[in-house]
Design an enzyme around this catalytic site. Structure first.
Site, mmCIF file in Angstrom:
data_model
loop_
_atom_site.group_PDB
_atom_site.id
_atom_site.type_symbol
_atom_site.label_atom_id
_atom_site.label_comp_id
_atom_site.label_asym_id
_atom_site.label_seq_id
_atom_site.Cartn_x
_atom_site.Cartn_y
_atom_site.Cartn_z
ATOM 1 C CG PHE A 144 -7.748 -4.460 10.060
ATOM 2 C CD1 PHE A 144 -7.001 -5.575 10.409
ATOM 3 C CD2 PHE A 144 -9.098 -4.622 9.782
ATOM 4 C CE1 PHE A 144 -7.598 -6.835 10.475
ATOM 5 C CE2 PHE A 144 -9.699 -5.866 9.854
ATOM 6 C CZ PHE A 144 -8.948 -6.977 10.202
ATOM 7 C CB ALA A 145 -5.409 1.033 13.876
ATOM 8 C CB VAL A 146 -1.640 -2.708 10.943
ATOM 9 C CG1 VAL A 146 -0.277 -3.393 10.974
ATOM 10 C CG2 VAL A 146 -2.729 -3.675 11.409
ATOM 11 C CE1 TYR A 181 -3.853 3.339 6.045
ATOM 12 C CE2 TYR A 181 -1.671 2.356 6.136
ATOM 13 C CZ TYR A 181 -2.716 2.884 5.407
ATOM 14 O OH TYR A 181 -2.620 2.964 4.028
ATOM 15 C CG ASP A 211 -10.416 1.140 4.439
ATOM 16 O OD1 ASP A 211 -10.240 -0.046 4.798
ATOM 17 O OD2 ASP A 211 -10.192 1.535 3.274
ATOM 18 C CG ASP A 237 -7.327 5.044 5.365
ATOM 19 O OD1 ASP A 237 -8.288 4.259 5.483
ATOM 20 O OD2 ASP A 237 -6.604 5.075 4.356
ATOM 21 C CG HIS A 295 -14.284 2.565 -5.274
ATOM 22 N ND1 HIS A 295 -13.792 3.827 -5.616
ATOM 23 C CD2 HIS A 295 -13.266 1.925 -4.650
ATOM 24 C CE1 HIS A 295 -12.543 3.926 -5.201
ATOM 25 N NE2 HIS A 295 -12.193 2.790 -4.612
ATOM 26 C CD GLU A 314 -11.269 -2.035 -3.635
ATOM 27 O OE1 GLU A 314 -11.617 -1.287 -2.708
ATOM 28 O OE2 GLU A 314 -10.595 -1.642 -4.627
#
Length: 343
Positions: free
Chosen positions: A111-113, A116, A200, A202, A222, A292
């Protein structure tokens, strides 16, 4: 007396025939779920074959495996017997030779919204170098800026597919919407794709991410909490939320920025998390870490069949701990105040 004995024998015989008939009719076939059509049953058989039937090429040469020598500094098996994947626990040549023969297709969502979008070029370039190299890969980019999607040269059998989505004034809404969009995408590509990973944007790849990560439901530990007691995990602690995990519960804290597996497994996860998030929202509740939190609740009950170590989503600002022999995928250093619409 004779007639009575004959009747008893006939009755026993009939009961035996009835038992055999019912046993044959209702016995499930191996691990294949009950389906409505012959085509569905064949599809289920293919799925089972992909998971359990692992065929290596004849005369393939590789180092002899050992059951007495290996990683001793980390845990490599969860209590429910799911493998935990670390560098040094698998043979990449052997695994690739097994899975390449299956002609699988792997999807990745990103997702590059909003701002981002600036991370997308590096993500795509590094994915081309390290993510399932030698396999058919489709990367699905969800963005509100389709004209700004960079052109990255992809190898044969690999492509980028752009999906336009609306922008948002709250990054939490962007995060929350992901599960619904992933669910919808899986329904679109279910006849052409075998596995999917949700990642992700980023972040960048720094090392191999390949067939060793394939499994039914795949979670990533994580990097910020894998050494901590679960009492410090940032689970949703309010009982009113459907993402609730009580004190003293939970296995590990999993990343929302990297998860995946077989299409049908990820579809069920995404659908459940989406419905639970929506039901929470109708009651004025937003889980602590949006999707998450719901993902961690889901995986507490529905155990992942394979767990990827923090190698598979590290954080660039963190020094590498001794047990991290390689960083495969890592979140880049960034200024959230600059890239998020609200902080």
């Amino acid at each position: 007396m004779f007639n009575i004995r004959v009747l008893i024998l006939l009755l026993v015989l009939l009961l035996g025939i009835l038992f055999v008939y019912l046993h044959h009719e209702w016995r499930p076939t191996s691990f294949i779920p009950q389906t409505n059509t012959h085509r569905d049953r064949l599809s289920a058989e293919v799925t089972v074959n992909q998971i359990f039937h692992l065929v290596a090429p004849d005369h393939l040469k590789y180092k002899q495996p050992s059951i007495v020598h290996g990683r001793t500094d980390v845990v490599t098996l969860a209590p429910w017997l799911a493998p935990v994947i670390w560098e040094g626990t698998f043979n990449p040549v052997l695994l690739d030779s097994i899975y390449q023969s299956k002609n699988i297709t792997v999807a990745a969502t990103v997702f590059a919204v909003g701002k981002y979008i600036r991370f997308l070029k590096k993500f795509l370039e590094t994915a081309e170098r390290f993510f399932f190299v030698g396999f058919r890969v489709n990367i699905y980019v969800f963005t509100d800026r389709p004209k700004e999607v960079p052109r990255v040269q992809m190898s044969a059998g690999r492509k980028v597919v752009v999906h336009s989505v609306p922008s948002s004034d709250r990054w939490q809404e962007i995060s929350a919407r992901r599960m619904e969009l992933i669910q919808n995408l899986i329904e679109e590509v279910q006849n052409s794709t075998d596995y999917i990973f949700c990642l992700d944007v980023d972040s960048e790849f720094h090392g191999r991410w390949g067939s060793e990560s394939l499994g039914g439901l795949v979670a990533v530990i994580h990097p910020g909490y894998y050494r901590d007691d679960r009492g410090r995990f940032p689970y949703e602690r309010r009982p009113a939320s459907r993402a609730y995990v009580a004190d003293g519960e939970g296995d590990f804290y999993y990343c929302g920025g990297a998860f995946g597996g077989l299409l049908q497994e990820v579809h069920l996860l995404a659908k459940t998390c989406h419905l639970n998030f929506k039901a929470d929202a109708e009651e004025g509740i937003e889980a602590a870490w949006q999707e998450e939190s719901h993902l961690n609740r889901y995986m507490w009950i529905n155990k992942p069949s394979k767990i990827l170590s923090p190698e598979y989503l590290w954080q660039d600002f963190k020094p590498r701990n001794p047990e991290i022999h390689i960083i495969r995928f890592s979140g880049v250093v960034k200024n959230y105040a600059d890239i998020r619409p609200n902080v």
